[in-house]
Design a protein around this motif. Structure first.
Motif, PDB file in Angstrom:
ATOM      1  N   ALA A  79       0.844  -1.191   0.000  1.00 36.92           N
ATOM      2  CA  ALA A  79       0.000   0.000   0.000  1.00 36.92           C
ATOM      3  C   ALA A  79       0.884   1.247   0.000  1.00 36.92           C
ATOM      4  O   ALA A  79       2.109   1.153  -0.130  1.00 36.92           O
ATOM      5  CB  ALA A  79      -0.898  -0.014   1.233  1.00 36.92           C
ATOM      6  N   LEU A  80       0.249   2.412   0.135  1.00 36.57           N
ATOM      7  CA  LEU A  80       0.956   3.698   0.060  1.00 36.57           C
ATOM      8  C   LEU A  80       0.782   4.507   1.351  1.00 36.57           C
ATOM      9  O   LEU A  80      -0.142   4.262   2.127  1.00 36.57           O
ATOM     10  CB  LEU A  80       0.390   4.524  -1.100  1.00 36.57           C
ATOM     11  CG  LEU A  80       0.856   4.118  -2.491  1.00 36.57           C
ATOM     12  CD1 LEU A  80      -0.194   4.461  -3.527  1.00 36.57           C
ATOM     13  CD2 LEU A  80       2.179   4.802  -2.834  1.00 36.57           C
ATOM     14  N   HIS A  81       1.646   5.502   1.525  1.00 35.65           N
ATOM     15  CA  HIS A  81       1.528   6.429   2.651  1.00 35.65           C
ATOM     16  C   HIS A  81       0.560   7.547   2.253  1.00 35.65           C
ATOM     17  O   HIS A  81       0.974   8.635   1.854  1.00 35.65           O
ATOM     18  CB  HIS A  81       2.901   7.006   3.012  1.00 35.65           C
ATOM     19  CG  HIS A  81       3.821   5.998   3.616  1.00 35.65           C
ATOM     20  ND1 HIS A  81       3.961   5.828   4.972  1.00 35.65           N
ATOM     21  CD2 HIS A  81       4.616   5.073   3.053  1.00 35.65           C
ATOM     22  CE1 HIS A  81       4.820   4.852   5.217  1.00 35.65           C
ATOM     23  NE2 HIS A  81       5.229   4.373   4.060  1.00 35.65           N
ATOM     24  N   ALA A 100      -4.014   2.673  -2.319  1.00 31.09           N
ATOM     25  CA  ALA A 100      -4.449   3.679  -3.288  1.00 31.09           C
ATOM     26  C   ALA A 100      -3.968   3.361  -4.698  1.00 31.09           C
ATOM     27  O   ALA A 100      -4.163   4.152  -5.618  1.00 31.09           O
ATOM     28  CB  ALA A 100      -3.934   5.056  -2.868  1.00 31.09           C
ATOM     29  N   CYS A 101      -3.325   2.193  -4.879  1.00 37.73           N
ATOM     30  CA  CYS A 101      -2.864   1.843  -6.224  1.00 37.73           C
ATOM     31  C   CYS A 101      -3.549   0.557  -6.703  1.00 37.73           C
ATOM     32  O   CYS A 101      -3.289   0.076  -7.788  1.00 37.73           O
ATOM     33  CB  CYS A 101      -1.343   1.694  -6.245  1.00 37.73           C
ATOM     34  SG  CYS A 101      -0.631   2.010  -7.879  1.00 37.73           S
ATOM     35  N   GLY A 102      -4.410   0.004  -5.851  1.00 37.59           N
ATOM     36  CA  GLY A 102      -5.163  -1.181  -6.260  1.00 37.59           C
ATOM     37  C   GLY A 102      -4.409  -2.489  -6.142  1.00 37.59           C
ATOM     38  O   GLY A 102      -4.836  -3.503  -6.695  1.00 37.59           O
ATOM     39  N   HIS A 103      -3.303  -2.493  -5.399  1.00 38.12           N
ATOM     40  CA  HIS A 103      -2.566  -3.747  -5.239  1.00 38.12           C
ATOM     41  C   HIS A 103      -3.382  -4.761  -4.429  1.00 38.12           C
ATOM     42  O   HIS A 103      -3.142  -5.969  -4.530  1.00 38.12           O
ATOM     43  CB  HIS A 103      -1.195  -3.487  -4.600  1.00 38.12           C
ATOM     44  CG  HIS A 103      -0.327  -2.551  -5.413  1.00 38.12           C
ATOM     45  ND1 HIS A 103       0.946  -2.213  -5.050  1.00 38.12           N
ATOM     46  CD2 HIS A 103      -0.559  -1.904  -6.586  1.00 38.12           C
ATOM     47  CE1 HIS A 103       1.461  -1.373  -5.953  1.00 38.12           C
ATOM     48  NE2 HIS A 103       0.561  -1.167  -6.884  1.00 38.12           N
ATOM     49  N   ASP A 104      -4.357  -4.245  -3.642  1.00 39.85           N
ATOM     50  CA  ASP A 104      -5.309  -5.151  -2.970  1.00 39.85           C
ATOM     51  C   ASP A 104      -6.102  -5.938  -4.014  1.00 39.85           C
ATOM     52  O   ASP A 104      -6.299  -7.147  -3.889  1.00 39.85           O
ATOM     53  CB  ASP A 104      -6.250  -4.351  -2.046  1.00 39.85           C
ATOM     54  CG  ASP A 104      -6.900  -3.149  -2.733  1.00 39.85           C
ATOM     55  OD1 ASP A 104      -6.423  -2.721  -3.814  1.00 39.85           O
ATOM     56  OD2 ASP A 104      -7.897  -2.620  -2.199  1.00 39.85           O
ATOM     57  N   ALA A 134       6.586  -4.302  -1.836  1.00 36.21           N
ATOM     58  CA  ALA A 134       7.319  -3.052  -2.082  1.00 36.21           C
ATOM     59  C   ALA A 134       7.419  -2.631  -3.546  1.00 36.21           C
ATOM     60  O   ALA A 134       8.493  -2.279  -4.014  1.00 36.21           O
ATOM     61  CB  ALA A 134       8.724  -3.166  -1.491  1.00 36.21           C
ATOM     62  N   GLU A 135       6.286  -2.638  -4.252  1.00 36.92           N
ATOM     63  CA  GLU A 135       6.339  -2.126  -5.632  1.00 36.92           C
ATOM     64  C   GLU A 135       6.559  -0.620  -5.626  1.00 36.92           C
ATOM     65  O   GLU A 135       7.255  -0.081  -6.475  1.00 36.92           O
ATOM     66  CB  GLU A 135       5.048  -2.473  -6.388  1.00 36.92           C
ATOM     67  CG  GLU A 135       5.140  -2.236  -7.890  1.00 36.92           C
ATOM     68  CD  GLU A 135       5.104  -0.774  -8.287  1.00 36.92           C
ATOM     69  OE1 GLU A 135       5.856  -0.386  -9.198  1.00 36.92           O
ATOM     70  OE2 GLU A 135       4.338   0.004  -7.702  1.00 36.92           O
ATOM     71  N   GLU A 136       5.940   0.069  -4.661  1.00 38.79           N
ATOM     72  CA  GLU A 136       6.009   1.528  -4.608  1.00 38.79           C
ATOM     73  C   GLU A 136       7.373   1.971  -4.053  1.00 38.79           C
ATOM     74  O   GLU A 136       7.679   1.696  -2.899  1.00 38.79           O
ATOM     75  CB  GLU A 136       4.891   2.104  -3.721  1.00 38.79           C
ATOM     76  CG  GLU A 136       3.478   1.657  -4.112  1.00 38.79           C
ATOM     77  CD  GLU A 136       2.933   2.405  -5.326  1.00 38.79           C
ATOM     78  OE1 GLU A 136       3.631   3.295  -5.852  1.00 38.79           O
ATOM     79  OE2 GLU A 136       1.810   2.070  -5.750  1.00 38.79           O
ATOM     80  N   ASN A 137       8.159   2.622  -4.866  1.00 43.57           N
ATOM     81  CA  ASN A 137       9.415   3.277  -4.470  1.00 43.57           C
ATOM     82  C   ASN A 137      10.584   2.344  -4.115  1.00 43.57           C
ATOM     83  O   ASN A 137      11.720   2.663  -4.415  1.00 43.57           O
ATOM     84  CB  ASN A 137       9.210   4.219  -3.269  1.00 43.57           C
ATOM     85  CG  ASN A 137       8.336   5.395  -3.636  1.00 43.57           C
ATOM     86  OD1 ASN A 137       8.605   6.063  -4.630  1.00 43.57           O
ATOM     87  ND2 ASN A 137       7.299   5.639  -2.876  1.00 43.57           N
ATOM     88  N   VAL A 359      -5.273   6.199  -9.682  1.00 46.04           N
ATOM     89  CA  VAL A 359      -4.445   5.608  -8.626  1.00 46.04           C
ATOM     90  C   VAL A 359      -3.616   6.698  -7.947  1.00 46.04           C
ATOM     91  O   VAL A 359      -3.293   7.713  -8.554  1.00 46.04           O
ATOM     92  CB  VAL A 359      -3.524   4.495  -9.188  1.00 46.04           C
ATOM     93  CG1 VAL A 359      -4.340   3.293  -9.633  1.00 46.04           C
ATOM     94  CG2 VAL A 359      -2.669   5.003 -10.340  1.00 46.04           C
ATOM     95  N   HIS A 360      -3.329   6.486  -6.668  1.00 48.41           N
ATOM     96  CA  HIS A 360      -2.572   7.407  -5.802  1.00 48.41           C
ATOM     97  C   HIS A 360      -3.411   8.614  -5.362  1.00 48.41           C
ATOM     98  O   HIS A 360      -2.880   9.544  -4.765  1.00 48.41           O
ATOM     99  CB  HIS A 360      -1.248   7.876  -6.438  1.00 48.41           C
ATOM    100  CG  HIS A 360      -0.245   6.775  -6.605  1.00 48.41           C
ATOM    101  ND1 HIS A 360       1.118   6.976  -6.580  1.00 48.41           N
ATOM    102  CD2 HIS A 360      -0.399   5.447  -6.779  1.00 48.41           C
ATOM    103  CE1 HIS A 360       1.748   5.820  -6.753  1.00 48.41           C
ATOM    104  NE2 HIS A 360       0.841   4.868  -6.885  1.00 48.41           N
ATOM    105  N   ASN A 361      -4.719   8.603  -5.675  1.00 41.59           N
ATOM    106  CA  ASN A 361      -5.611   9.668  -5.216  1.00 41.59           C
ATOM    107  C   ASN A 361      -6.290   9.178  -3.919  1.00 41.59           C
ATOM    108  O   ASN A 361      -6.666   8.016  -3.828  1.00 41.59           O
ATOM    109  CB  ASN A 361      -6.662   9.931  -6.311  1.00 41.59           C
ATOM    110  CG  ASN A 361      -7.642  11.037  -5.938  1.00 41.59           C
ATOM    111  OD1 ASN A 361      -8.460  10.876  -5.029  1.00 41.59           O
ATOM    112  ND2 ASN A 361      -7.558  12.145  -6.614  1.00 41.59           N
TER     113      ASN A 361
HETATM  114 ZN   LIG Z   1       1.317   3.008  -7.415  1.00 39.59          ZN
END
Ligand SMILES: [Zn+2]
Ligand SMILES: [Zn+2]
Length: 388
Positions: A79-81, A100-104, A134-137, A359-361
């Motif tokens: 997930a994201l911060h 927020a990126c739909g990885h769920d 850890a896909e994000e960053n 995504v990311h919103n």
């Molecule tokens: Zn993302």
């Protein structure tokens, strides 16, 4: 639309899994509960399960028949911060964390595909279900490759998928060649000589460096790149100065560079260093550049893209598969897997209309209506590629 019958039966389960994961988001390399949830589900479907690859990664193995062929299907767990504002009943229970990126949704679809393929084993060979952290960053995909993903689980090809709210539900998009951009970051530190702001002649003003540098860096794309080559240079942070009447000693600029072609990436870095050195010399100060290449471009292989098109067409019909979408400069760490193995990354249309949050919103929520479409794509791809 041809939803695979075994998948249709799993829709309530996939929704429940997705909502559970959504309510309990975990970020890079801390996806402990999510990984345990995935491993438990895979075991309950009868898969062989391997945990601990790249810390919180999970790989499920499903074998059938006597064939030696194997492919990998990959989803991401993290997930994201972000503080969620979706208002959904399954909204995040953890402050400042959000799927927020739909990885769920990606995780739920790959679990659904594993359950469907385990139930009706009409394939010959080995399927690897790869759940990466850890896909994000943080590049969990790279860590999995470095820790021996493809040596421990030998496979002919690897496939990835991302929901795409800017494409309508019931569509897919993919293309051979570069599809998403390389992600680089840079930090420029200009060091002058602090002074009283009323006596600038006694100092070397790094603010002047900033004023020239931001404009000059834009000339790389405008004046150095071939018009047919793509590149983005974005300065996203300026830090310097504390009060009205002091010329600071130091100013920091940060930002990102996006490209598709490594030669363009090299050119941008080289021009950035030359421009920074030139402006610093002009204003009699020093400047350093830290340039870091984070994710390479996501480049799809020719043959595997054809396979992905065939599977997507079987599910949503060829008319709903865009085989020549405009690539995006967003980046994706599935690129590390595609550097090691041929494969294809596809966009799964998930839009509910023009106002669908991207995504990311903080208002974004994965579109549950995409669950059976994405899971059917995975099942169809697996059955086509490992045809019994
Ligand atoms: Zn993302
Ligand atoms: Zn994502």
């Amino acid at each position: 639309m041809k939803i695979v019958p075994e998948v249709t039966a799993l829709v309530p389960d996939m929704k429940a899994w997705r909502h559970h994961i959504h309510a309990h988001p975990e970020t890079a390399f801390e996806e402990v509960a999510t990984a345990a949830f995935v491993a438990e589900k895979l075991r309950s479907f009868g898969l062989e399960v391997h945990t601990g690859l790249a810390k919180t990664g999970v790989v499920g193995v499903l074998r059938n028949g006597s064939g030696s062929d194997a492919i990998g299907l990959r989803a991401d767990l993290d997930a994201l911060h972000i503080q969620e504002k979706s208002g959904a009943t399954h909204a995040s229970k953890i402050a400042g964390r959000m799927h927020a990126c739909g990885h769920d949704g990606h995780t739920a679809m790959l679990l659904g595909a594993a359950a469907a393929l385990a139930k009706k084993r009409s394939f010959d060979g080995t399927l690897y279900f790869i759940f990466q952290p850890a896909e994000e960053n943080e590049g969990g995909g790279r860590v999995m490759v470095d820790e021996g993903l493809f040596e421990r689980f030998p496979m002919r090809a690897v496939y990835g998928m991302h929901n795409w709210p800017r494409k309508p539900l019931g569509t897919f998009a993919m293309r051979a060649g570069p599809f998403m951009g390389a992600y680089d970051i840079f930090e420029i530190v200009a060091t002058g000589k602090g002074a009283h702001a009323a006596m600038p002649y006694a100092g070397k003003d790094p603010m002047l460096f900033v004023a020239h540098a931001i404009s000059a860096l834009q000339t790389i794309v405008a004046r150095n790149l071939h018009p047919q080559d793509a590149g983005v240079v974005s300065v996203t942070q300026v830090h310097g100065g504390d009060t009205w009447n002091v010329i600071p000693q130091e100013v920091v600029l940060r930002g990102t560079v996006r490209t598709f072609d490594p030669a363009v990436q090299d050119l941008i870095e080289q021009r950035m260093r030359a421009i920074v050195a030139g402006i610093a010399a002009m204003f009699e100060m020093t400047a350093t550049v830290r340039y870091e290449r984070r994710y390479p471009a996501t480049v799809n292989a020719e043959a595997e893209t054809k396979h992905a098109i065939a599977a997507a067409s079987a599910v949503v019909g060829a008319a709903n598969v865009d085989t020549d979408p405009v690539p995006e400069m967003g980046s994706e760490d599935f690129s590390f897997m595609l550097q090691a193995k041929p494969g294809c990354y596809v966009w799964l249309g998930a839009g509910r209309g023009p106002d669908t949050p991207n995504v990311h919103n903080p208002h974004y929520d994965f579109n549950d209506d995409a669950l059976p479409i994405g899971a059917s794509y995975w099942v169809t791809l697996a059955r086509q590629q490992l045809a019994a």
